[in-house]
Structure formats: C-alpha cells, structure tokens
Design an enzyme around this catalytic site. Structure first.
Site, short mmCIF file in Angstrom:
data_model
loop_
_atom_site.label_atom_id
_atom_site.label_comp_id
_atom_site.label_asym_id
_atom_site.label_seq_id
_atom_site.Cartn_x
_atom_site.Cartn_y
_atom_site.Cartn_z
N HIS A 252 20.22 -46.22 -29.26
CA HIS A 252 18.27 -45.22 -29.92
C HIS A 252 17.29 -45.72 -28.18
O HIS A 252 16.66 -46.13 -28.25
CB HIS A 252 18.44 -45.27 -31.20
CG HIS A 252 18.66 -45.04 -32.47
ND1 HIS A 252 19.72 -45.71 -32.97
CD2 HIS A 252 18.24 -43.67 -32.52
CE1 HIS A 252 19.94 -44.77 -34.18
NE2 HIS A 252 19.92 -43.95 -34.06
N TYR B 285 21.53 -33.08 -34.44
CA TYR B 285 21.33 -33.30 -34.73
C TYR B 285 20.28 -34.59 -33.66
O TYR B 285 18.76 -34.90 -34.94
CB TYR B 285 21.92 -34.57 -36.69
CG TYR B 285 20.78 -35.86 -37.25
CD1 TYR B 285 20.01 -35.32 -38.06
CD2 TYR B 285 20.94 -37.14 -36.83
CE1 TYR B 285 19.26 -35.87 -38.44
CE2 TYR B 285 19.63 -37.57 -36.70
CZ TYR B 285 19.53 -37.29 -38.27
OH TYR B 285 18.02 -38.19 -39.07
N HIS B 286 21.44 -35.00 -33.62
CA HIS B 286 20.56 -36.70 -32.62
C HIS B 286 20.07 -35.56 -31.40
O HIS B 286 19.06 -36.02 -30.95
CB HIS B 286 21.46 -37.61 -32.23
CG HIS B 286 22.03 -38.57 -32.81
ND1 HIS B 286 23.28 -38.35 -33.95
CD2 HIS B 286 21.36 -39.45 -34.12
CE1 HIS B 286 23.13 -39.43 -34.76
NE2 HIS B 286 21.79 -40.14 -34.39
N LYS C 28 17.23 -52.29 -22.96
CA LYS C 28 17.34 -52.07 -24.02
C LYS C 28 18.63 -52.53 -24.17
O LYS C 28 19.74 -52.80 -23.10
CB LYS C 28 18.14 -50.65 -24.25
CG LYS C 28 17.00 -49.49 -24.98
CD LYS C 28 17.37 -48.65 -24.90
CE LYS C 28 17.90 -48.59 -26.31
NZ LYS C 28 17.28 -49.28 -27.09
N TYR D 98 24.04 -41.82 -46.84
CA TYR D 98 24.71 -41.59 -45.56
C TYR D 98 24.59 -43.00 -45.68
O TYR D 98 23.63 -44.84 -45.80
CB TYR D 98 23.62 -41.96 -44.50
CG TYR D 98 24.21 -41.72 -43.19
CD1 TYR D 98 25.69 -41.72 -42.40
CD2 TYR D 98 23.57 -42.88 -41.75
CE1 TYR D 98 26.02 -42.21 -41.29
CE2 TYR D 98 24.11 -43.10 -40.41
CZ TYR D 98 25.32 -42.77 -39.95
OH TYR D 98 25.47 -43.27 -39.36
N ASP E 169 22.33 -50.72 -29.03
CA ASP E 169 21.40 -49.63 -29.67
C ASP E 169 21.63 -49.06 -27.93
O ASP E 169 21.08 -48.82 -27.48
CB ASP E 169 20.15 -50.05 -29.63
CG ASP E 169 19.00 -48.97 -30.84
OD1 ASP E 169 19.70 -48.65 -31.16
OD2 ASP E 169 18.02 -49.58 -30.39
#
Length: 666
Positions: A545, A180-181, A539, A26, A543
């Site tokens: 995350h 995945y996340h 935040k 990746y 981003d």
C-alpha cells in the site's frame, strides 16, 4: 377495497423478486484454524459466499519463515504455506457447495491449485467448483504491489489459469479485473473505467490464440470484475452503468462476441475503504451504507457479490462483531426492503443518462490514449504517474476544504465513540502467531516425501521453462507437499523478478502554489546544512500500500527537498544502507500492514549500529495509540496516522526536526 387497489395488490403479490447478490465479508487472519472458525461462524449468520484474505507473504510468494515475512505473518490475512494449511482453512466447509472468492494475484495459480487439491480430497466434482481468483497483475504494478514477476510472464500466467479453468473448472471465474485498488490509489471514475477495461483487453488478447474461435465468446463470459464504490454514489452508480455499456461495446466491436449473455458485465464489489476515517469512525457506517447503494439500486448495473468493510478498518483489524454488523447491512437491504422486486429505477432518467455518457466519453478517450501507447502492459509507467497525480489532487482538495469530509475538515468536534471499547475497538493479532506458523511449516517439511517434492518441482520448472501451462504441474506440486515459497521461487527463476514504477519523479517540481513558506524554510535549512535537505522515504517489509509514501514523497519534492523513494518491499538492512550512502537528513517509514513494531525496531537497531542514531526517523501507518508510544520509546521522532491528513504540517515537522538536529550537532 377499490378494484384499482385489488389490481395493485394482485400485481404486487405476483411480482417475483430477484435473487439477492452473494453476501460476503472479506476475512482471514492469524492462522488457517482461526480463519476457518471465522468462516463457519459467518456462514451460520447468513453469509452466502466466502471471500478469503491472504497475508502478505502468501500474496507475494514467500513462506512464513522468509526474512521478508518477518512481522507480516497473519497480519492482513491468513498464511497459507502448503496443502495442510489450505486443508485446515476449509475444514468442514463443502467446497462443491461453496462460492469462494480468493483475493490473490501473483500466486493465483498456486492458491487455486491448493484449493482444487483440497476439493479433490473432499470428494468434490472439480468441474462444479464455483468462485473466483482475482488474478489481476496489472493493477498490482499500479496500486497494490503484491506482484512477483514482470508484466509479460504475469500476463501469461493469468492466461494459464483462464485456459485451465475453461476446460476443467468451467464455472470458475479465472480472472477478476480489479479496479478497486485503482480508486484507492486516486483514480478518477474515467481512469478507473479505462485502466480496468484496458487490463481486460490485454488479457483477452493473450487468451484469444489459446482456444478455438468458436469457444472464445464463452471464455469472455467468464471474465469478471471487482470494483470500488466511493461516497459520490450518484457518480459511482453511473460509473457502473458505464462499465456495463463499455464492456458490451468492447466485446461486440473488438472481439465479435454476438451472444449478449457472454457480454454481460459481471462484477463483485468491496465499497470504498479509502474514505473511511480514523476521526469519528462511527460515521463510517453511514458511508459504507451509502456506497453500497451505488452498486445495488440500479438493476442494470447491480453487483453479483458484495463485501463491505467494517466501520473500524481505518483503526485496525475488525473484530467478528464488526464484520457481522456490515453483513447485517446487506441482509437488511436484500431481505427487508422491496428493492429486488422492481426493475431498474434509473432507465430513461435524463440526469443519469447524461452522466453515463460523459463518463463513457472520458473513458473511451483514455482507452484510445492507452491503445496508442501499445496497450495496458506498455502503459504501466504512464498509468502509475497519472494515478499519483490524481491522488495528489484529491488530497489537495481535502486540505483546501474544497472536498468536505465530515469529522476531518468540518464538524471535527464530537462526543467520544462508545464503540471504541477497552480493546481499542479492533482485533490485534497475537505476535506469537508467527512463530507457531513457522513451527507448523517446519513440521510439514520434515514429514513430507522429499523425493516427491523434488520431482514435482522439476516438472513445474520444465513447464515454466518451456512456456507450457503451469496449472497441471502446480496442482501436482500441491499434492506432493510443495510450499508457497518453493512454488514462487520457481516462477522467479523462470521469469525473473520486477520492481514496479513509483510514479514519483525526483526531478525539480514546478508545483509550488501555496508552498512558498515551506520552500523558503527548506531553502534556509539546506543553506545551513551546506546541501539540499535529503529525505529518504522507505517502505520496509512486504506492504504494497504505497499511496501514503508516494504522496509524502510527492509533497516533499514540491517543497524543494531532495527526495529518495525507491518503492515498496525493501528490507530494513537495505533502507539503512541507503540512508548511509545517500547521507539522509531524515528517514520516513510507511507501513500499513500492522507490522510496524518489529520492522521499525529493526530499522532503529540497524541505524544505531551504522552510526546513524542522530538522524530523525518518522513513521506513518494505521498505528494504535499504544503502539505509537512504543515507537517513540524506540527513538522514533514523530508518528503519523490517517488523521494526519494535512501534508504541509508533516513537511513543516520534517524541516523543524532536521533544523533542530543540525543545531544540536553544532
């Protein structure tokens, strides 16, 4: 040699090995030119497919000169603003011969349009293109945060891509259901199974009316998955076998797909990054290898494509050598071992069969629960809150030493890593990259045909307004020179914007076990302040995350603080305004994209101008020591990185900071 040995030797020589999975890394950073060099080098080293990482402005539909893009350009991937950037990205890479995965969601129709336009320029037969766009928006609302539009129109655009690809690019996977996340956000194996499959069901329900009934099974066969494999590799391998069985079951029973080849569970994998540690980072090599085994050992549930993180991703951006090391791990397993010469190693194993059935039962129960709420789209807030709860419990187990993490909560003493060399063991993106990218963008706008751009945007606007498929006008817009930000702005105008749920309730918490001392300290400081200690968690930037910010807010609430957390993607100006209006006693900033220096600097400057310089600011993220020193020089009170996993310690620091600030003011 005995006859038995001769027979065995003959049998071994006649055994045909399976074809290896696609080997990817990746990758993407800084600029299209730098990323192109990286791709061509990796392909020359034996990589067999490409996996493109885009930067956050590209993922969220902003050009590199947008105010929200500040500090984010080229940090977590490659910036792609227009056809010229995409052309450079794939220079000297024949796309007709390549299998390309693009990790892109909200802007997936646009990036695929740019990819097709470049392939056409190369003279490729577009119908032969092979690859994948992730194009999974539901998990973006739950875990990653790079959404643009609300769920329903986003689901419509997912279907637009699938419908277009089915007709025009039949070998392309138009949607990669991404669990995945979900695991990165704390999902249990049962939740990962259920939430991913519920997403796939929502997409198939949206697609079914769009194609003739006889074509629908083949369209089902083009839906692929992108999953996560964690360190509990027996459970993870069983999870993959459960995915295979459940997907087959859903396609046959719910959709009447009779041909087994269209019911195959096809997936790619990036093994777990959540469990990579900043402490003793060289140990991550073993973690990555063990996690890879979970998705390769069982032939029945073997990944079609594998990309591995690098050992140092908990520290920052990997260097080319670090990525090469992870690629060699795949090559050794695929080409040096005899794994691919044998059938499934686990068929008929009673332990494996029992675990698979247990996971399937749990996933079916959760799927039924989601179905009773109206499906995946209607259940987004519920799923988000469940993920935050699960992640909190995961962290609690580590803090209580119930889950052992080597080098983190056990065997923490060790020798310094020789892999962390003078450069800190990571790649650092040159800050000048952003201005250089903006200069190229300005030149592109100046040299294009403005009339052609206006006409292309009008056609795109009309398609979005009338509900037509946006792919054809998107490809035309790509050819005309439209930019990423311009394309996304048309989608925002047509479909609106969206702010996803945080999963963190501001209500009074009843989760107080083990927090008695901290709650008493919060009460004492609050009494001194004359009101409840107010903690603003923010935040800034793009981003998405949000796991760390959510868990900090979650624990602060449990400790009795009055928390304010409005989720992702806020500007420094918005955060400072909020701190002023809510009379915050402490501000916590979470940034994991590497843009901490410019964004924190702007927050600190704005706080001084607003008369809030006395309020302590704490910052968390993947922050090198050198940058941490710079942040402290800006006035930041505390800097936390992934090694600071004990949330109660952070809570204690917050109480102390606020108390000391109040004492100093008296």
């Amino acid at each position: 040699m005995s006859q038995m040995q001769k027979d065995r030797q003959t049998a071994n020589s006649d055994r045909k090995a399976d074809r290896p999975w696609l080997i990817r890394t990746y990758a993407g950073h800084s600029t299209a030119k730098a990323s192109n060099t990286l791709y061509r080098n990796n392909l020359s080293k034996g990589q067999t497919g490409l996996s493109v990482a885009f930067d956050l402005p590209t993922q969220t539909g902003y050009d590199s000169d947008h105010v929200l893009a500040r500090g984010e350009v080229g940090k977590v991937g490659v910036p792609i603003c227009h056809l010229g950037d995409m052309r450079v990205l794939f220079d000297q890479i024949p796309l007709e011969q390549m299998n390309t995965s693009m990790t892109i969601n909200a802007t997936a129709p646009w990036l695929l349009a740019l990819y097709i336009a470049v392939a056409e320029e190369q003279g490729a037969d577009v119908s032969k293109l092979q690859g994948t766009v992730q194009n999974d928006l539901i998990k973006e609302y739950l875990s990653r945060g790079t959404y643009v539009c609300p769920p329903k129109p986003s689901l419509k655009m997912i279907a637009d891509v699938a419908e277009y690809c089915y007709t025009n690019v039949p070998k392309w996977n138009p949607m990669n259901v991404c669990s995945y996340h979900l695991q990165e956000a704390g999902a249990t194996p049962e939740q990962e199974l259920a939430y991913a499959l519920a997403t796939a069901i929502a997409v198939l329900d949206e697609l079914k009316p769009r194609v003739p009934a006889e074509d629908f099974p083949a369209l089902c066969g083009r839906i692929s998955f992108f999953v996560n494999a964690g360190i509990r590799f027996v459970t993870e391998m069983c999870k993959m076998r459960a995915f295979v069985d459940l997907w087959d079951e859903i396609l046959e029973s719910r959709y009447g797909v009779n041909d087994p080849k269209f019911r195959r569970f096809r997936y790619g994998v990036q093994v777990n990054s959540l469990g990579l540690t900043e402490q003793q980072p060289e140990n991550n090599v073993y973690r990555i290898l063990i996690e890879m085994l979970a998705v390769t050992l069982s032939k029945k549930a073997r990944a079609r494509a594998v990309q591995l993180p690098a050992w140092n991703e908990a520290l920052g951006l990997p260097r080319p050598w670090d990525q090469q090391w992870s690629m060699r791990m795949q090559q050794i397993l695929a080409y040096e071992t005899d794994l691919l010469e044998y059938g499934d190693l686990f068929d008929g194993n009673p332990v494996v069969d029992a675990k698979v059935e247990e996971l399937k039962a749990g996933a079916r129960a959760e799927l039924a629960n989601l179905d009773s709420m109206g499906g995946a789209v209607a259940s987004i807030e519920y799923m988000k809150s469940r993920l935050v709860d699960s992640n909190a419990e995961r962290l609690n187990r580590i803090e209580r030493n119930e889950t052992v993490v080597v080098g983190v909560n056990r065997w923490t003493e060790g020798e310094p890593s020789p892999l962390q060399t003078e450069d800190g063991g990571i790649m650092v993106v040159d800050p000048a990259v952003e201005q250089e990218q903006i200069a190229r963008l300005d030149s592109w706008r100046a040299e294009r045909d403005d009339a052609a751009v206006a006409a292309a945007l009008e056609a795109l606007r009309a398609a979005a307004r009338t509900g037509a498929n946006v792919m054809e006008p998107s490809i035309a817009a790509a050819r005309a020179g439209v930019t990423t930000g311009e394309w996304a702005e048309e989608m925002r105008k047509a479909y609106g914007t969206y702010r996803g749920p945080t999963g963190v309730s501001g209500s009074v918490s009843n989760k107080t076990e083990g927090l008695e001392d901290l709650r008493a300290a919060v009460d004492a400081v609050s009494d001194r302040l004359g009101r409840r200690l107010k903690f603003l968690v923010g935040k800034p930037g793009l981003d998405g995350h949000s796991n760390g910010a959510e868990q900090i807010a979650f624990r602060a609430r449990d400790c009795g603080m009055d928390i304010s957390y409005d989720g992702i993607r806020l500007t420094p100006e918005e955060l400072v305004t909020s701190a002023l209006e809510q009379q915050a006693h402490v501000v916590g900033l979470s940034i994991l994209s590497g843009s901490h220096l410019p964004l924190v600097e702007e927050v600190m400057d704005r706080m001084r101008l607003a008369g809030l310089a006395h309020i302590p600011v704490i910052v968390g993220g993947i922050i090198p020591d050198e940058d941490a020193q710079k942040l402290r020089a800006m006035g930041v009170s505390k800097v936390y990185t992934p090694k600071d996993f004990e949330l109660n310690g952070i809570m204690g620091d917050i109480v102390t900071l606020v108390r000391d600030t109040e004492i100093a003011a008296e």
